[in-house]
Scaffold this active site. Structure first.
Site, mmCIF file in Angstrom:
data_model
loop_
_atom_site.group_PDB
_atom_site.id
_atom_site.type_symbol
_atom_site.label_atom_id
_atom_site.label_comp_id
_atom_site.label_asym_id
_atom_site.label_seq_id
_atom_site.Cartn_x
_atom_site.Cartn_y
_atom_site.Cartn_z
ATOM 1 N N ASP A 31 144.974 26.058 87.431
ATOM 2 C CA ASP A 31 145.406 24.835 88.101
ATOM 3 C C ASP A 31 144.196 23.909 88.262
ATOM 4 O O ASP A 31 143.048 24.357 88.200
ATOM 5 C CB ASP A 31 145.992 25.196 89.471
ATOM 6 C CG ASP A 31 146.327 23.977 90.307
ATOM 7 O OD1 ASP A 31 147.049 23.091 89.802
ATOM 8 O OD2 ASP A 31 145.858 23.898 91.459
ATOM 9 N N ASP A 36 144.145 20.507 90.691
ATOM 10 C CA ASP A 36 144.001 19.914 92.021
ATOM 11 C C ASP A 36 143.907 20.960 93.120
ATOM 12 O O ASP A 36 144.767 21.839 93.240
ATOM 13 C CB ASP A 36 145.172 18.969 92.300
ATOM 14 C CG ASP A 36 145.155 17.769 91.372
ATOM 15 O OD1 ASP A 36 144.218 16.962 91.472
ATOM 16 O OD2 ASP A 36 146.066 17.654 90.529
#
Length: 411
Positions: free
Chosen positions: A66, A68
């Site tokens: 991922d 953010d």
């Protein structure tokens, strides 16, 4: 399949002979950068098996990463803070702070894992971020999937990337709910720098989509503004008005103005914590451990390895979780990490509550310890049962239980 047995589809057409395929079949998205090109599930599984065998030969696992709050924090607007990167997409300004030790982690882990990026950001946003953290393309290549190719859903699924056999795949993310608490997940403490806003929060994006769907009137007003701009002959004025319209549309996304100054103290505190962040160093070590265990095992199953490590955290401890804002997250996370939630016949070991009065009442009722939710989070992010001393709200254990705890600690 309508007389066509070719494995590739472009929409409703065969990608080989061009025949229109009317009946639906089980198809798999063949590419990361679009969900319009598909292949049959059988073909996808065959390709996947071949690729997995090649990775096994290279002694590599797969890491789904991922962006953010996992390896960086992004905010709208500009910032004068050192160590930040600024860019513009569609006239919206972004400012990014990379998490400390990111390059170190990528250098170490890329030798053991093939890394795939999976983000709820847009394709344009993800590609710009990847240019910043991997300018040469040595870590990710074109293995990037965004919400634009996620088949219209705001959750993440390994089946979007891999059609079969997820035993050699590790996920690194700060959001277990987005993955529906998938067993392949390694949870990391969220990284905040500018504020506590996730610009690509799936729940926020969902609310935005629902809001936009019902704002026909606002859309008409926007089109009207655009028409007026196009009618103006002075290009300088037109450009300024265009900026005003775009600023208005970006404003709902969280573009910050001078009002941020009222939050300077909180932001300063967040930055102070962020500057000493060492989570990626810990994660790099943990991922190396998982890799070592995987290739030393006969069964070779990441889910089995992670499940065993997680369940040691709470190891059968019994919890009662009070009615608090993040109760669903707490309940699922405690259970995922080996705890039992509810009121077992054998009793309760911990009450979890952020309300002192409620914690006092429940701890007395169950004759147990009451701890703050932060203890749960710190145990989960540390992947171990940390000492709860500073997290205790109140202690109403019976004398026998208290003496047993002292004996456990000092013998």
């Amino acid at each position: 399949m309508g007389g066509c047995n070719h494995p590739i589809r472009l929409g409703t057409l065969c990608g080989v002979c061009g025949m229109e395929i009317q009946e639906e079949s089980h198809l798999f998205c063949a590419l990361y950068n679009t969900d319009n090109v598909k292949i049959t599930h059988e073909e996808a599984v065959a390709i996947h098996k071949e690729k997995m065998e090649a990775l096994e030969m290279q002694m590599k696992l797969i890491l789904v990463l991922d962006l953010d709050q996992t390896v960086l924090h992004t905010t709208y607007g500009t910032s004068s803070l050192e160590g930040t990167v600024k860019f513009v997409i569609d006239r919206c300004r972004y400012c990014v702070k990379l998490r400390p030790n990111l390059d170190y982690m990528l250098r170490r882990i890329s030798k053991l894992y093939e890394i795939h990026v999976y983000t709820m950001g847009t394709r344009a946003y993800a590609e710009r971020i990847v240019e910043i953290i991997d300018p040469s393309g040595k870590y990710f290549d074109d293995r990037i999937i965004t919400r634009d190719e996620n088949q219209g859903v705001l959750v993440k699924r390994l089946s979007r990337l891999f059609p079969h056999d997820h035993r050699n795949i590790v996920i690194l993310d700060d959001r277990p709910d987005v993955w529906d608490y998938c067993e392949n997940l390694v949870l990391i403490r969220p990284f905040w720098y500018f504020n506590r806003v996730d610009i690509n929060d799936p729940l926020r994006l969902k609310r935005k989509i629902e809001k936009e769907a019902g704002e026909n009137k606002a859309l008409e007003e926007f089109v009207s503004k655009r028409k007026k701009i196009e009618d103006i002959r002075n290009p300088e004025i037109a450009s300024r008005l265009d900026d005003m319209v775009l600023e208005s549309s970006c404003g709902s996304e969280g573009v910050e103005d001078d009002s941020r100054s009222t939050e300077e103290k909180e932001v300063s505190e967040v930055q102070s914590v962020a500057s000493g962040d060492s989570e990626l160093l810990k994660v790099a070590g943990f991922l190396r451990k998982v890799h070592r265990k995987y290739f030393a095992s006969k069964q070779r199953n990441v889910k089995r390895i992670l499940r065993k490590i997680r369940r040691r955290v709470f190891g059968g401890d019994r919890f009662f979780v009070a009615e608090i804002a993040n109760r669903a997250w707490l309940v699922k996370t405690i259970e995922m990490y080996g705890g039992i939630v509810g009121i077992p016949e054998s009793g309760v070991d911990f009450v979890v509550s952020s309300c002192e009065r409620e914690a006092e009442y429940l701890a007395q009722k169950f004759e147990c310890l009451a701890v703050s939710p932060k203890w749960i989070a710190d145990c989960v992010y540390s992947l171990k049962r940390v000492e709860y001393g500073k997290y205790v709200v109140c202690d109403h254990r019976t004398k026998d239980e208290y003496e047993e705890e002292l004996e456990r600690l000092f013998t």
